[in-house]
Design a protein around this motif. Structure first.
Motif, PDB file in Angstrom:
ATOM      1  N   SER A 147       0.897  -1.233   0.076  1.00  0.00           N
ATOM      2  CA  SER A 147      -0.749   0.406  -0.367  1.00  0.00           C
ATOM      3  C   SER A 147       1.320   1.261   0.432  1.00  0.00           C
ATOM      4  O   SER A 147       1.199   1.901   0.745  1.00  0.00           O
ATOM      5  CB  SER A 147      -1.203  -0.038   1.194  1.00  0.00           C
ATOM      6  N   PRO A 148       1.303   1.676  -1.123  1.00  0.00           N
ATOM      7  CA  PRO A 148       2.579   3.002  -1.214  1.00  0.00           C
ATOM      8  C   PRO A 148       1.471   4.072  -1.202  1.00  0.00           C
ATOM      9  O   PRO A 148       0.348   3.801  -1.057  1.00  0.00           O
ATOM     10  CB  PRO A 148       2.425   2.704  -2.816  1.00  0.00           C
ATOM     11  N   PRO A 149       2.557   5.173  -0.610  1.00  0.00           N
ATOM     12  CA  PRO A 149       1.621   6.163  -0.182  1.00  0.00           C
ATOM     13  C   PRO A 149       1.178   6.869  -1.880  1.00  0.00           C
ATOM     14  O   PRO A 149       1.824   6.231  -2.660  1.00  0.00           O
ATOM     15  CB  PRO A 149       2.707   6.786   0.450  1.00  0.00           C
ATOM     16  N   SER A 150       0.791   7.627  -1.434  1.00  0.00           N
ATOM     17  CA  SER A 150      -0.274   8.261  -2.833  1.00  0.00           C
ATOM     18  C   SER A 150       0.389   9.592  -3.073  1.00  0.00           C
ATOM     19  O   SER A 150       1.708   9.493  -2.556  1.00  0.00           O
ATOM     20  CB  SER A 150      -1.350   9.254  -2.617  1.00  0.00           C
ATOM     21  N   GLY A 151       0.612   9.812  -4.085  1.00  0.00           N
ATOM     22  CA  GLY A 151       1.417  11.167  -4.706  1.00  0.00           C
ATOM     23  C   GLY A 151       2.850  10.342  -5.219  1.00  0.00           C
ATOM     24  O   GLY A 151       3.239   9.236  -5.241  1.00  0.00           O
ATOM     25  N   CYS A 152       4.008  11.629  -4.315  1.00  0.00           N
ATOM     26  CA  CYS A 152       5.870  11.024  -3.951  1.00  0.00           C
ATOM     27  C   CYS A 152       5.325   9.904  -2.678  1.00  0.00           C
ATOM     28  O   CYS A 152       4.526  10.244  -1.682  1.00  0.00           O
ATOM     29  CB  CYS A 152       5.660  11.979  -3.938  1.00  0.00           C
ATOM     30  N   ARG A 153       5.633   8.605  -3.174  1.00  0.00           N
ATOM     31  CA  ARG A 153       5.894   7.545  -2.209  1.00  0.00           C
ATOM     32  C   ARG A 153       6.605   8.389  -1.275  1.00  0.00           C
ATOM     33  O   ARG A 153       6.750   7.175  -0.550  1.00  0.00           O
ATOM     34  CB  ARG A 153       6.448   6.813  -2.960  1.00  0.00           C
ATOM     35  N   PHE A 154       7.391   9.101  -1.367  1.00  0.00           N
ATOM     36  CA  PHE A 154       8.902   9.617  -0.196  1.00  0.00           C
ATOM     37  C   PHE A 154       8.331  11.180   0.574  1.00  0.00           C
ATOM     38  O   PHE A 154       8.327  10.836   1.360  1.00  0.00           O
ATOM     39  CB  PHE A 154       9.886  10.078  -0.700  1.00  0.00           C
ATOM     40  N   HIS A 155       6.911  11.055   0.371  1.00  0.00           N
ATOM     41  CA  HIS A 155       6.676  12.764   1.459  1.00  0.00           C
ATOM     42  C   HIS A 155       6.057  11.745   2.728  1.00  0.00           C
ATOM     43  O   HIS A 155       6.007  12.508   3.516  1.00  0.00           O
ATOM     44  CB  HIS A 155       4.485  12.583   0.482  1.00  0.00           C
ATOM     45  N   PRO A 156       6.257  10.931   3.647  1.00  0.00           N
ATOM     46  CA  PRO A 156       5.763  10.448   4.200  1.00  0.00           C
ATOM     47  C   PRO A 156       6.473  11.111   5.582  1.00  0.00           C
ATOM     48  O   PRO A 156       7.093  11.138   6.714  1.00  0.00           O
ATOM     49  CB  PRO A 156       5.171   9.401   4.857  1.00  0.00           C
ATOM     50  N   ARG A 157       8.568  10.568   4.425  1.00  0.00           N
ATOM     51  CA  ARG A 157       9.409  10.832   5.467  1.00  0.00           C
ATOM     52  C   ARG A 157      10.188  11.960   5.000  1.00  0.00           C
ATOM     53  O   ARG A 157      11.394  12.324   5.536  1.00  0.00           O
ATOM     54  CB  ARG A 157      10.144   9.617   5.065  1.00  0.00           C
ATOM     55  N   CYS A 158      10.245  12.607   3.751  1.00  0.00           N
ATOM     56  CA  CYS A 158      10.815  13.324   2.970  1.00  0.00           C
ATOM     57  C   CYS A 158      10.714  14.844   4.167  1.00  0.00           C
ATOM     58  O   CYS A 158       9.879  15.466   4.121  1.00  0.00           O
ATOM     59  CB  CYS A 158       9.701  13.893   1.842  1.00  0.00           C
ATOM     60  N   PRO A 159      12.052  14.659   4.647  1.00  0.00           N
ATOM     61  CA  PRO A 159      12.113  16.230   5.387  1.00  0.00           C
ATOM     62  C   PRO A 159      12.388  17.753   4.339  1.00  0.00           C
ATOM     63  O   PRO A 159      11.520  19.279   5.292  1.00  0.00           O
ATOM     64  CB  PRO A 159      14.434  16.367   5.599  1.00  0.00           C
ATOM     65  N   GLN A 160      12.044  17.836   3.445  1.00  0.00           N
ATOM     66  CA  GLN A 160      11.094  19.148   1.896  1.00  0.00           C
ATOM     67  C   GLN A 160      10.225  18.878   1.779  1.00  0.00           C
ATOM     68  O   GLN A 160       9.557  18.921   1.289  1.00  0.00           O
ATOM     69  CB  GLN A 160      12.531  18.855   1.310  1.00  0.00           C
TER      70      GLN A 160
END
Ligand code: SF4
Length: 454
Positions: free
Chosen positions: A300-313
């Motif tokens: 169940s990958p995150p929506s949009g950018c898959r990195f957004h739950p962890r992205c510092p930016q």
């Protein structure tokens, strides 16, 4: 003693047609696994381990595929070699579609494209001598002359830094480093054009890792190999790769020449990986970029950018210009609330640890709100009245036990383009592409100045 030229297994070495064309070309490769449930094994979802990656390896080139555990890089390797059938995509090897190969062609492909695995102990049969293991592929591919098989294997054992005497020894008599050398000899025995090395040094003692890496680098030049190096270790990739592709949760998020990518990473994920590499230079600028949590579940990958739950930016909503660390803290709360990963009893215990009360049962809603701010590193004020009002109301919802209301309130107010839209690869100022909205001119309120880490 060996002479300079490796012994070849036949007198008709495979000629590549054009050294300027990629030897390996991967287009839109996918590998999904079904998630099943119940006695009838009904399919209820899919693990999207590899989700549409494309890259090339040119003749004589070393390309690194890097990412944390769970990024899909090892599955990419086994799928592109057809050790397991890809779900979709095309793999072209020396100008031919590997997916269209029949049995005989697939066997020839396996001869020209070899794999080296992470754990050298598991990749040897303990009942077979090293020589038997190294020569087995020759036998499988029709070389019946035992003396010639032995000569080839002894030559290779010497080339990988072992002695010909190792031919008659058994795996348990060799150290981990020696076994990985023998595994390299076995991978090279069929004179391949491509070697895919999956974490070839990560199971070895640190003291021998550098030796094996140097050996791989040396063999690559000696045998004119193309090499795809799979690793989670940026240091390993930096050491020997010409180009690097960075994978996150089944996708390639950045690619470029190794030096360029290390000195000027253009994706926040790459930036965090590069920042985590220890530097011996005490005067080096502060490269600390914190990355919270683990790679999410590929089912169940995150929506949009898959990195957004962890992205510092992660990009802020257009109406806000908050301190970026505070904004990330708000997003961390949002993600936890959305996942229903906030437990009031733990928060009460945290409040006790913070000295709010002596007993968790005595902690009221105000104490839970204090603990929430502590837990998620939220400041007393965000510096924006509207944002502060919504955040306070959401904390009250959680403290009162209405997490669903908090979820709705936070999602309504603190939505980001990063969760709505899947970024595509964009040209960057550094010259190599990255898949991040920060490089998309059409995305507003990026709110963060990109700076080189060097
Ligand atoms: S698109 Fe957004 S969440 Fe994804 S890497 Fe870029 S800034 Fe971060």
């Amino acid at each position: 003693m060996t002479d300079d030229r490796p012994i070849r297994i036949d007198d008709d070495p495979t000629e590549r047609t054009d050294d300027h064309e990629p030897l390996l070309s991967v287009e839109g490769l996918q590998k999904h696994y079904p998630v099943t449930e119940g006695p009838l094994q009904r399919e209820v979802g899919q693990v999207r381990a590899v989700d549409g990656i494309s890259f090339e390896v040119r003749p004589g080139e070393t390309v690194g595929l890097i990412g944390e555990s769970g990024s899909g890089k090892s599955t990419a390797a086994t799928s592109l070699l057809y050790l397991e059938e890809p779900t979709a995509g095309t793999v072209t090897f020396d100008g031919e579609d590997v997916g269209a190969y029949g049995r005989a062609e697939r066997k020839a492909f396996r001869r020209r494209a070899q794999m080296v695995f992470q754990d050298p102990t598991a990749s040897f049969d303990p009942r077979m001598s090293i020589g038997e293991s190294v020569t087995e592929p020759l036998l499988v591919h029709g070389m019946t002359d035992a003396e010639r098989r032995r000569a080839i294997a002894e030559d290779l054992l010497e080339r990988v830094g072992l002695s010909a005497d190792e031919f008659d020894r058994y795996p348990h008599e060799l150290s981990g480093g020696q076994k990985q050398r023998a595994a390299l000899a076995r991978a090279l025995v069929l004179n391949p054009d491509l070697v895919v090395a999956d974490e070839p040094v990560s199971a070895l003692d640190v003291s021998v890792q550098a030796e094996i890496l140097a050996l791989i680098d040396d063999l690559q030049a000696q045998f004119d190999l193309s090499l795809l190096l799979i690793s989670h270790d940026m240091g390993v990739v930096h050491e020997i790769c010409d180009r690097v592709c960075v994978m996150y949760l089944g996708e390639i998020v950045e690619r470029g020449p190794t030096e360029e990518l290390f000195t000027d990473p253009q994706h926040p994920y790459t930036r965090a990986l590069v920042a985590a590499v220890p530097t011996p230079d005490p005067d080096a600028p502060d490269r600390d970029v914190t990355l919270s949590g683990d790679v999410p579940d590929a089912a169940s990958p995150p929506s949009g950018c898959r990195f957004h739950p962890r992205c510092p930016q992660v990009i802020q909503p257009e109406q806000y210009d908050l301190d970026q660390d505070n904004w990330r803290a708000v997003m961390d709360l949002r993600m936890a609330v959305a996942d229903r990963d906030v437990d009031r009893q733990s928060l009460r215990e945290l409040a006790v640890a913070e000295g709010v009360a002596d007993d968790p049962d005595a902690v009221g809603e105000a104490g839970v709100r204090t603990a929430l701010r502590e837990e998620f590193d939220l400041p007393d004020e965000l510096g924006d009245d509207a944002a502060d009002r919504v955040l306070s109301a959401a904390l009250e919802d959680v403290a009162a036990g209405d997490v669903a209301a908090a979820d709705e309130r936070l999602a309504d107010e603190f939505g980001t383009v990063c969760e709505r839209e899947d970024p595509t690869e964009q040209a960057t100022e550094a010259g190599h592409p990255a898949a991040c909205h920060l490089h998309d001119e059409t995305v507003a309120n990026k709110g963060w100045e990109w700076a080189s880490v060097d």
